[in-house]
Write a protein that holds these residues in place. Structure first.
Motif, PDB file in Angstrom:
ATOM      1  N   HIS A   4     -22.078 -24.155  52.682  1.00 23.82           N
ATOM      2  CA  HIS A   4     -21.438 -24.856  51.721  1.00 23.82           C
ATOM      3  C   HIS A   4     -22.383 -25.805  50.815  1.00 23.82           C
ATOM      4  O   HIS A   4     -22.592 -25.823  49.772  1.00 23.82           O
ATOM      5  CB  HIS A   4     -20.351 -25.587  52.102  1.00 23.82           C
ATOM      6  N   ASN A   5     -23.289 -26.420  51.986  1.00 17.81           N
ATOM      7  CA  ASN A   5     -24.258 -27.313  51.205  1.00 17.81           C
ATOM      8  C   ASN A   5     -25.571 -26.459  50.510  1.00 17.81           C
ATOM      9  O   ASN A   5     -25.842 -26.998  49.471  1.00 17.81           O
ATOM     10  CB  ASN A   5     -25.080 -28.196  52.310  1.00 17.81           C
ATOM     11  N   GLU A   6     -25.870 -25.345  50.883  1.00 14.66           N
ATOM     12  CA  GLU A   6     -26.829 -24.531  50.491  1.00 14.66           C
ATOM     13  C   GLU A   6     -26.303 -24.121  49.038  1.00 14.66           C
ATOM     14  O   GLU A   6     -26.964 -23.991  47.912  1.00 14.66           O
ATOM     15  CB  GLU A   6     -27.085 -23.354  51.273  1.00 14.66           C
ATOM     16  N   GLU A   7     -24.923 -23.719  49.073  1.00 17.73           N
ATOM     17  CA  GLU A   7     -24.409 -23.066  47.836  1.00 17.73           C
ATOM     18  C   GLU A   7     -24.300 -24.415  46.897  1.00 17.73           C
ATOM     19  O   GLU A   7     -24.612 -24.213  45.623  1.00 17.73           O
ATOM     20  CB  GLU A   7     -23.056 -22.550  48.090  1.00 17.73           C
ATOM     21  N   ALA A   8     -23.792 -25.528  47.293  1.00 16.27           N
ATOM     22  CA  ALA A   8     -23.743 -26.742  46.419  1.00 16.27           C
ATOM     23  C   ALA A   8     -25.138 -27.023  45.675  1.00 16.27           C
ATOM     24  O   ALA A   8     -25.268 -27.243  44.640  1.00 16.27           O
ATOM     25  CB  ALA A   8     -23.092 -27.687  47.063  1.00 16.27           C
ATOM     26  N   ALA A   9     -26.199 -26.822  46.582  1.00 17.02           N
ATOM     27  CA  ALA A   9     -27.446 -27.271  46.000  1.00 17.02           C
ATOM     28  C   ALA A   9     -27.965 -26.284  45.124  1.00 17.02           C
ATOM     29  O   ALA A   9     -28.729 -26.690  43.948  1.00 17.02           O
ATOM     30  CB  ALA A   9     -28.491 -27.292  47.362  1.00 17.02           C
ATOM     31  N   ALA A  10     -27.774 -24.946  45.265  1.00 18.21           N
ATOM     32  CA  ALA A  10     -28.046 -24.110  44.299  1.00 18.21           C
ATOM     33  C   ALA A  10     -27.288 -24.079  43.057  1.00 18.21           C
ATOM     34  O   ALA A  10     -27.804 -23.943  41.913  1.00 18.21           O
ATOM     35  CB  ALA A  10     -27.800 -22.650  44.684  1.00 18.21           C
ATOM     36  N   THR A  11     -26.054 -24.651  43.141  1.00 19.87           N
ATOM     37  CA  THR A  11     -25.256 -24.728  42.007  1.00 19.87           C
ATOM     38  C   THR A  11     -25.985 -25.880  41.013  1.00 19.87           C
ATOM     39  O   THR A  11     -26.093 -26.106  39.855  1.00 19.87           O
ATOM     40  CB  THR A  11     -23.962 -24.756  42.123  1.00 19.87           C
ATOM     41  N   ARG A  12     -26.266 -26.933  41.809  1.00 20.31           N
ATOM     42  CA  ARG A  12     -26.582 -28.219  41.030  1.00 20.31           C
ATOM     43  C   ARG A  12     -28.059 -27.667  40.487  1.00 20.31           C
ATOM     44  O   ARG A  12     -28.169 -28.247  39.313  1.00 20.31           O
ATOM     45  CB  ARG A  12     -26.700 -29.268  42.450  1.00 20.31           C
ATOM     46  N   ALA A  13     -29.008 -27.073  41.250  1.00 25.57           N
ATOM     47  CA  ALA A  13     -30.061 -26.945  40.545  1.00 25.57           C
ATOM     48  C   ALA A  13     -30.219 -25.831  39.124  1.00 25.57           C
ATOM     49  O   ALA A  13     -30.494 -26.190  38.317  1.00 25.57           O
ATOM     50  CB  ALA A  13     -31.059 -26.104  41.699  1.00 25.57           C
ATOM     51  N   ALA A  14     -29.047 -24.923  39.498  1.00 26.59           N
ATOM     52  CA  ALA A  14     -28.991 -24.183  38.232  1.00 26.59           C
ATOM     53  C   ALA A  14     -28.265 -24.771  37.083  1.00 26.59           C
ATOM     54  O   ALA A  14     -28.707 -24.362  35.887  1.00 26.59           O
ATOM     55  CB  ALA A  14     -27.904 -22.942  38.796  1.00 26.59           C
ATOM     56  N   ARG A  15     -27.537 -25.834  37.188  1.00 28.37           N
ATOM     57  CA  ARG A  15     -26.740 -26.469  36.190  1.00 28.37           C
ATOM     58  C   ARG A  15     -27.641 -27.660  35.619  1.00 28.37           C
ATOM     59  O   ARG A  15     -27.595 -27.903  34.608  1.00 28.37           O
ATOM     60  CB  ARG A  15     -25.148 -27.075  36.757  1.00 28.37           C
ATOM     61  N   SER A  16     -28.609 -28.165  36.456  1.00 23.02           N
ATOM     62  CA  SER A  16     -29.504 -28.958  35.879  1.00 23.02           C
ATOM     63  C   SER A  16     -30.661 -28.533  35.302  1.00 23.02           C
ATOM     64  O   SER A  16     -31.763 -29.358  35.014  1.00 23.02           O
ATOM     65  CB  SER A  16     -29.709 -30.054  37.195  1.00 23.02           C
ATOM     66  N   GLU A  17     -30.801 -27.243  34.898  1.00 19.97           N
ATOM     67  CA  GLU A  17     -31.977 -26.583  34.310  1.00 19.97           C
ATOM     68  C   GLU A  17     -32.290 -26.888  33.061  1.00 19.97           C
ATOM     69  O   GLU A  17     -33.238 -27.048  32.448  1.00 19.97           O
ATOM     70  CB  GLU A  17     -31.987 -25.101  34.647  1.00 19.97           C
ATOM     71  N   LEU A  18     -31.227 -27.310  32.448  1.00 16.24           N
ATOM     72  CA  LEU A  18     -31.160 -27.902  30.933  1.00 16.24           C
ATOM     73  C   LEU A  18     -31.743 -29.039  31.035  1.00 16.24           C
ATOM     74  O   LEU A  18     -32.261 -29.383  29.989  1.00 16.24           O
ATOM     75  CB  LEU A  18     -29.557 -27.798  30.497  1.00 16.24           C
ATOM     76  N   LEU A  19     -31.858 -30.032  32.018  1.00 14.00           N
ATOM     77  CA  LEU A  19     -32.408 -31.195  31.963  1.00 14.00           C
ATOM     78  C   LEU A  19     -34.052 -31.167  32.210  1.00 14.00           C
ATOM     79  O   LEU A  19     -34.692 -31.846  31.932  1.00 14.00           O
ATOM     80  CB  LEU A  19     -31.758 -32.110  32.970  1.00 14.00           C
ATOM     81  N   LEU A  20     -34.493 -30.052  32.518  1.00 13.24           N
ATOM     82  CA  LEU A  20     -36.008 -29.964  32.753  1.00 13.24           C
ATOM     83  C   LEU A  20     -36.717 -29.875  31.503  1.00 13.24           C
ATOM     84  O   LEU A  20     -36.474 -29.222  30.601  1.00 13.24           O
ATOM     85  CB  LEU A  20     -36.128 -28.546  33.563  1.00 13.24           C
ATOM     86  N   PRO A  21     -37.698 -30.722  31.429  1.00 17.82           N
ATOM     87  CA  PRO A  21     -38.406 -31.037  30.075  1.00 17.82           C
ATOM     88  C   PRO A  21     -39.528 -29.944  29.783  1.00 17.82           C
ATOM     89  O   PRO A  21     -39.746 -29.644  28.506  1.00 17.82           O
ATOM     90  CB  PRO A  21     -39.199 -32.180  30.325  1.00 17.82           C
TER      91      PRO A  21
END
Length: 499
Positions: free
Chosen positions: A29-46
């Motif tokens: 569950h933690n790995e899936e949550a981390a992958a989801t967080r990384a995918a959804r925060s890609e818009l913030l990468l400069p």
């Protein structure tokens, strides 16, 4: 964006709370949550990565470093420079994990540490003996130097911190950052591990492979790869005294080896002038090239580019296969002796007999960095806090295995053995039946204390029955021994004292 305006980026809306999960399910569950967080925060990468694009009918290998420096901005063009150090070469080099600091070591004893972006010199010294290799340790405040006789550790001011006489004749150095281990390969064929957090030698393995001049590490698994003169590459862990894997890679001696950051591919070069690419999941060859002069050094970038020193410097995309057409070429005045891609920068550092060259390779480094893991702009206080956190999260050397996924698997054999021993010791299997769930009673009969007492009564019922049966058997044996047939009398029994 909804994830930025207050809602948690990592946990899906309908996900159950992780505290009720078993350990393995909680980890998934933690790995899936981390992958989801990384995918959804890609818009913030400069920043966005890219590669060199040529005009129609033009090859990228014909583009020179001067053309690249003229086309990029001033800040990027300043990263292309050369240091003329012809007196003490050829040079070996190493970058810190943040990509900010550079360490140079000349064959004739010259050592220099500097912030290569600002060109600020941290320290410079001459050890007055032959130097084989250099390596940064966990931070930019300490580095190791493999000198002719022993292994030395210096700080960023050039002061000698330690002389390790138990590490003689070291030829190659590799630092494992998550385990705080310094792996050394010497001319006698020994692979030694030093835990720099406590200053103790963890393991000393005799490879029985002769002089060890080729060494690489797998960044994903911390397995050390050694190249030998018989054309084989062996994979080592400090927990096993024999090689985990032995691969026949070339018909001649192995000259260089490198592993990509994902731990999936390994590139090797030998005296047969072949450059081979291997899949470390199946340990099979994926392809190869026949180079004109053979490659003496290999290096992978963060985004999968492969640099090979073979007279010219050739950079080739290594996405599962080797392209016969090079990505970039550059000719140096002297043969290269050291290759390192700078982390988070499109820069390749080359050490050679005439000094050091910093070359621009578009698309080599990661465009964005994790400031909590590797921050090139961290302050002194941030570096100290990161160092304390890294020491607390240090991975023991016993956990270095060929397959890191097996640490999450259940040891079925050991579990069954422990279960059998427990059944033999107790006389019954406590897990043979399911857990007792008492029925609900009315008028306060289902209070917490009442339920607990009823569970304990049922739980110890089988054990009491076994104990009662063993006591009855013991009493029956004692009774039979007392009421048994009288022993036969002999002629000497009449002289016994009558009770």
């Amino acid at each position: 964006y909804p994830g930025v305006l207050g809602r948690d980026l990592g946990v899906p809306p309908n996900a159950p709370p992780p505290k009720f999960f078993p350990p393995l399910q909680r980890a998934e569950h933690n790995e899936e949550a981390a992958a989801t967080r990384a995918a959804r925060s890609e818009l913030l990468l400069p920043e966005e990565p890219g590669f060199l694009e040529a005009d129609p009918g033009e090859d990228t290998c014909t583009i020179t470093q001067g053309d690249i420096a003229e086309a990029v901005d001033i800040a990027s063009a300043a990263k292309h420079f050369e240091l003329r150090l012809e007196q003490f070469g050829p040079y070996r080099l190493d970058y810190t994990r943040t990509g900010r600091h550079l360490l140079l070591g000349g064959r004739r004893g010259h050592v220099a540490a500097l912030d290569w972006q600002t060109k600020a010199l941290m320290c410079e010294l001459n050890v007055l003996e032959t130097l084989n290799d250099v390596a940064w340790l966990h931070t930019e405040t300490m580095f190791a130097v493999a000198q002719r006789r022993w292994l030395y550790v210096y700080d960023n001011q050039g002061l000698e911190l330690n002389c390790l006489k138990s590490f003689p004749g070291v030829l190659r150095l590799q630092f494992l950052p998550y385990h705080f281990l310094l792996a050394t390969a010497n001319e006698s064929g020994f692979l030694q591990y030093l835990d720099i957090s406590v200053g103790k030698e963890v393991a000393a393995l005799c490879t029985r492979g002769g002089r060890l001049a080729v060494m690489a590490q797998n960044p994903a698994t911390a397995i050390v790869h050694l190249g030998h003169s018989n054309g084989t590459v062996t994979l080592w862990s400090p927990n096993v005294k024999e090689p985990l894997v032995r691969m026949l890679c070339h018909r001649g001696a192995v000259r260089a080896a490198a592993v990509d950051p994902t731990g999936t591919y390994m590139a090797t070069a030998g005296l047969d002038r072949k450059l081979q690419l291997w899949d470390l999941r199946t340990h099979r060859a994926l392809g190869g090239l026949l180079l004109p002069l053979g490659a003496s050094e290999l290096a992978f970038s963060q985004r999968g580019l492969l640099a090979a020193a073979c007279g010219d410097l050739v950079y080739q995309p290594a996405g599962g296969e080797l392209s016969p057409k090079p990505y970039l070429c550059h000719r140096l005045s002297r043969p290269p002796q050291g290759l390192r891609f700078c982390p988070f920068e499109d820069v390749l550092g080359v050490g050679h007999g005439a000094g050091f060259s910093s070359l621009l390779v578009p698309g080599a480094g990661e465009a964005n960095f994790d400031a909590l893991e590797n921050n090139p702009y961290r302050s002194r206080k941030q570096r100290q806090e990161w160092e304390v956190k890294a020491l607390l999260e240090k991975i023991p050397a016993e956990l270095i295995t060929l397959d890191p996924g097996q640490l999450q698997r259940v040891d079925t054999a050991t579990m069954e053995q422990k279960r059998a021993e427990r059944v033999e010791r107790l006389g019954f299997d406590p897990h043979a039946k399911g857990k007792f769930q008492p029925r609900r009673r009315a008028k306060g009969g289902s209070s917490t204390g009442s339920l607990l007492r009823r569970k304990r009564k049922v739980a110890h019922e089988q054990q009491r029955a076994v104990i009662r049966q063993s006591v009855e058997q013991r009493e029956q044996q004692q009774k039979q021994s007392r009421t048994g047939p009288p022993p036969q009398r002999t002629a000497l029994d009449r002289f016994k004292k009558q009770g």
